[in-house]
Design an enzyme around this catalytic site. Structure first.
Site, short mmCIF file in Angstrom:
data_model
loop_
_atom_site.label_atom_id
_atom_site.label_comp_id
_atom_site.label_asym_id
_atom_site.label_seq_id
_atom_site.Cartn_x
_atom_site.Cartn_y
_atom_site.Cartn_z
N GLU A 671 14.15 21.87 18.09
CA GLU A 671 14.13 22.80 18.55
C GLU A 671 13.21 23.77 19.36
OE1 GLU A 671 17.29 23.50 20.11
OE2 GLU A 671 18.61 22.45 18.60
ZN LIG Z 1 20.77 21.05 23.09
#
Ligand SMILES: [Zn+2]
Length: 808
Positions: A671
């Protein structure tokens, strides 16, 4: 596939719910005529039978109508394919037999009673294991004969620098954590030889998810690196742990002088991303090629639409039959008041303009209702448009006259962005792209609005290709790996996020019904969350973190792998040589792996990796995160590193879980960064640092591919609080599995696998009678076995020990 030689160690795959264990009952030639419109008269429930969900394969709509007329229980799934229509029926064996007798063709059984039973058995086993673990911990902590056992256990104590800050992150498990809400206080020293407490204190809080206590955690800024920390629990028990350095700066840089990088200067649309990899493949034909994935998307396109009217009961929704760019955008609709005098509703079509003359009463007031206008449009202009009342309204409200209103697909991208079903491309990089080398897959933009992750893949591809000729380490990677990079899995949504709706997360496919949000006003909510539409531990399997609502941000789609985007990734993952993958998302600076989903209400997790696999994930992760940190000293924190469902939340049907559970790929998830579309300076830094990490993943894969080093292990014996017993633990020189026996037998892959003590903890402690013979061997992720022992042969060169305390 980790440890492929080991049948016992192979992940316990879930019962294949969508498996093709078909009850295919083919239509006999005699019955292969048109099905009877209704089931036989004896149709009815048979008590005691369990139902399955079974496909019914239909020629077309007429046969579907006939199926519906039988009154069979359909589960709302009706899929139109090139060959006809597939419906799902919930039927018992006798109902299935009746359908077959009536001439219907049944396909695969998608969900069977044994699937439910397996699910329940798995759930009960998980709960039992959880309860046993907690009971064991609590019992040990309260055992008066065991003064060495504390009710608090420090799992991790990590010191690291991030930016200009020094940080200490602590995780600890407390035996009363499920029921008591206390925070825990961590005391620090201020370096080697200093007094405990001299470095200050910090508190850590309970991490509870889905009602289940996992552990306490918390991070604080410190002014000196502590050597030890201490926690005194509310009951007075004490735990002390040595502080480790998280992501220490390596002594040598992996990038020699002259290493080229920094190749992206702006955000890139999917069209531009694909153009870029095509240019790279053309420039380096010996090292790279473009692969068009097998499924085109549904396309950056929509039908032209309008919603006329304000109040729901009097609204009329109109959709063009043609796509907007293929004539739909030329259509206009007018609701005209014809003036006084008992007019009746009528429709005239002039070219692509549709004029509805509304009905009036004697005084000239409009009397046409929305339902009447809808009917008039469908009968008078049904070759151009489809009309319907608003969101399932009966349409009893009288409509208001409306001026000529153009229908529009409301798509703003320039004509250079194709409106056709879009090909999805990957660039395949390596000197030998024939499947003989270890494969690595990186893919980005499952989520449309995440604009930085695709740049990380482009930057990585360019670093690999442009440094090959002069950097020996890069040459080693390309000579020994088969690298697949797919910069945009979801180009339709990606284009939409650039040109129309920046917050677009999903693809653009409208699965909403006409009675739902299929109208013009619902258009920004359509689409499937591509990262919830995969096959393992999905919404359809009962797992949490995805929605069945077509307008939800986490809409899982009508069925697993319903979307071409997802079918493409499934195809990529099924390349048999792929062993490593990175799924690039933003944001949050997380670094995660499986399990990524659990089922509520008990937080029943997808199976955890074995201790050895977990160790391998952690070890490789520390290399990758160290490389990321080298760019500007940004540290992905230990609290944001680990299994998705431990550090973030459940995400049923995500791609990482499919790659790990279905294909045995070591699958990570980035992320990236701090927001979806940060300012360019920040986006550029994030691109540089995560490209460092992605290149390091290639090095991890390369080391795996060339790993010939055999693991070594040791047996440690410690006193037990139980008379006559001793505690046994194993240590290994690298991430490796240990198989052992306690009955004197030679260890094999069928022997007991040494496990983890608990979530985010190290190896378990075995308590065995003093004098027990322990035989074991270890095997690493690349399949190297300690001492070259052959567990399936007759050799005696396994490790041998005895559970006796060393004499002092
Ligand atoms: Zn995503």
């Amino acid at each position: 596939m980790p440890y492929p030689q080991s049948p016992r160690w192979r992940r316990r795959l879930p019962v294949p719910l969508a498996a093709a264990t078909a009850v295919v009952l083919l239509v006999s030639p005699a019955a292969a005529t048109a099905p009877q419109p209704a089931a036989p008269a004896d149709a009815g429930p048979v008590a005691g039978e369990q139902a399955s969900v079974v496909e019914v394969l239909l020629d077309g709509t007429a046969e579907l109508d006939a199926l519906v007329a039988t009154g069979v229980d359909l589960d709302h799934h009706v899929e139109r394919t090139e060959d006809g229509v597939v419906a799902h029926a919930v039927v018992t064996p006798s109902e299935a037999a009746r359908l077959t007798a009536a001439g219907f063709t049944l396909g695969d059984a998608l969900y069977r009673p044994e699937d439910s039973r397996a699910r329940i058995a798995e759930r009960e086993a998980t709960i039992a294991a959880h309860v046993a673990e907690n009971r064991e911990f609590a019992a040990a902590a309260s055992d008066p004969t065991a003064p060495d056992v504390s009710d608090v256990k420090i799992i991790r104590a990590d010191y690291y620098t991030s930016g200009t800050s020094q940080i200490l992150s602590v995780e600890a498990k407390w035996a009363q954590g499920q029921t008591a809400s206390n925070t825990l206080t961590v005391e620090r020293d201020s370096g080697p030889g200093t007094a405990m407490g001299s470095g200050g204190t910090q508190t850590i809080s309970r991490f509870v998810d889905a009602g289940v206590y996992l552990y306490h955690r918390g991070a604080a800024t410190v002014t000196a690196r502590p050597e030890y920390v201490r926690i005194t629990s509310p009951t007075g028990d004490v735990a002390v742990a040595k502080v480790r350095e998280w992501l220490p700066t390596p002594e040598t840089s992996p990038e020699p002088p002259g290493y080229q990088k920094d190749f992206v200067t702006s955000y890139l649309t999917p069209t531009e991303l694909y153009a870029r990899i095509h240019q790279l493949a053309a420039e380096f034909p010996d090292l790279a090629e473009i692969v068009e994935l097998p499924y085109k998307t549904n396309g950056y396109r929509r039908h032209a639409q309008a919603v006329l009217g304000a109040a729901n009961a009097s609204r009329v929704a109109v959709d063009s039959l043609a796509w907007g760019h293929e004539g739909g955008n030329d259509i206009s609709v007018e609701l005209a008041n014809p003036g006084p005098g008992n007019a009746t509703t009528g429709v005239t079509v002039i070219g692509s303009h549709i004029r509805v003359n509304l009905a009036t009463d004697a005084a000239g007031a409009v009397t046409s209702t929305a339902a009447q206008v809808v009917a008039a449009l469908n009968s008078g202009a049904g070759s151009l448009v489809r009309a319907y009342t608003y969101r399932g309204s009966p349409g009893t409200g009288v409509v208001a006259p409306a001026p000529r209103t153009p229908l529009t697909d409301d798509l703003s991208a320039p004509a250079s962005v194709s409106r056709d079903p879009h090909p999805v491309y990957a660039i395949r990089i390596g000197k030998h792209r024939d499947g003989t080398k270890t494969g690595v897959l990186a893919y980005a933009q499952e989520h449309a609005r995440e604009w930085v992750p695709p740049l990380v893949t482009i930057e990585t591809a360019e670093r690999l290709l442009r440094n090959y000729a002069h950097d020996g380490r890069t040459k080693q990677l390309l000579n020994n790996l088969d690298i697949w990079i797919a910069p945009s899995i979801n180009p339709d949504g990606g284009h939409y996020s650039f040109y129309d709706f920046n917050s677009q997360r999903k693809n653009m496919t409208n699965h909403c019904p006409l009675t739902g949000a299929a109208d013009f006003l619902g258009r920004d909510s359509w689409g499937v969350d591509v990262n919830r539409n995969y096959t393992e531990y999905s919404l359809f399997d009962g797992y949490s973190g995805a929605s069945s609502s077509c307008t939800s941000g986490t809409y899982a789609g009508p069925s697993e792998l319903s979307e071409p985007e997802d079918k493409n990734l499934d195809w990529l993952a099924s390349r048999p040589n792929i062993k490593f993958s990175m799924n690039l998302h933003s944001s949050g600076n997380y670094f995660m792996w499986s399990p990524g989903a659990y089922a509520l209400p008990d937080r029943t997790s997808a199976p955890r990796p074995s201790l050895a696999d977990e160790s391998f994930f952690w070890g490789a992760s520390s290399r990758i995160l160290t490389a990321i940190k080298q760019h500007r000293n940004m540290a992905v924190t230990p609290a944001r590193t680990g299994p998705i469902s431990d550090v973030l939340y459940s995400a049923a049907g995500n791609s990482g879980d499919m790659l790990w559970y279905k294909y045995g790929i070591y699958a990570w998830n980035f992320e990236v960064g701090t927001s979806f579309q940060p300012q360019w300076d920040e986006a550029h830094d994030e691109t540089m640092e995560f490209a460092n990490g992605l290149v390091e993943l290639m090095r991890v894969a390369r080391d795996y591919a060339s790993d010939k080093k055999r693991p070594e292990s040791t047996l440690t014996i410690a006193p037990s609080s139980t008379p006559g017993m001793v505690n046994v633990t194993f240590d290994v020189s690298e991430p490796a599995a240990v198989f052992y026996t306690l009955d004197g037998a030679a260890p094999t892959y069928e022997s007991t696998l040494y496990g983890s003590a608990g979530v985010r903890e190290g190896g378990e402690t075995l308590t065995v009678p003093a004098g027990t013979r322990v035989n074991w061997f270890s095997v690493d992720a690349a399949g190297n076995v300690e001492n070259n022992y052959q567990p399936d042969g007759n050799g005696k060169n396994y490790r041998k020990g005895q559970a006796v305390l060393p004499t002092s």
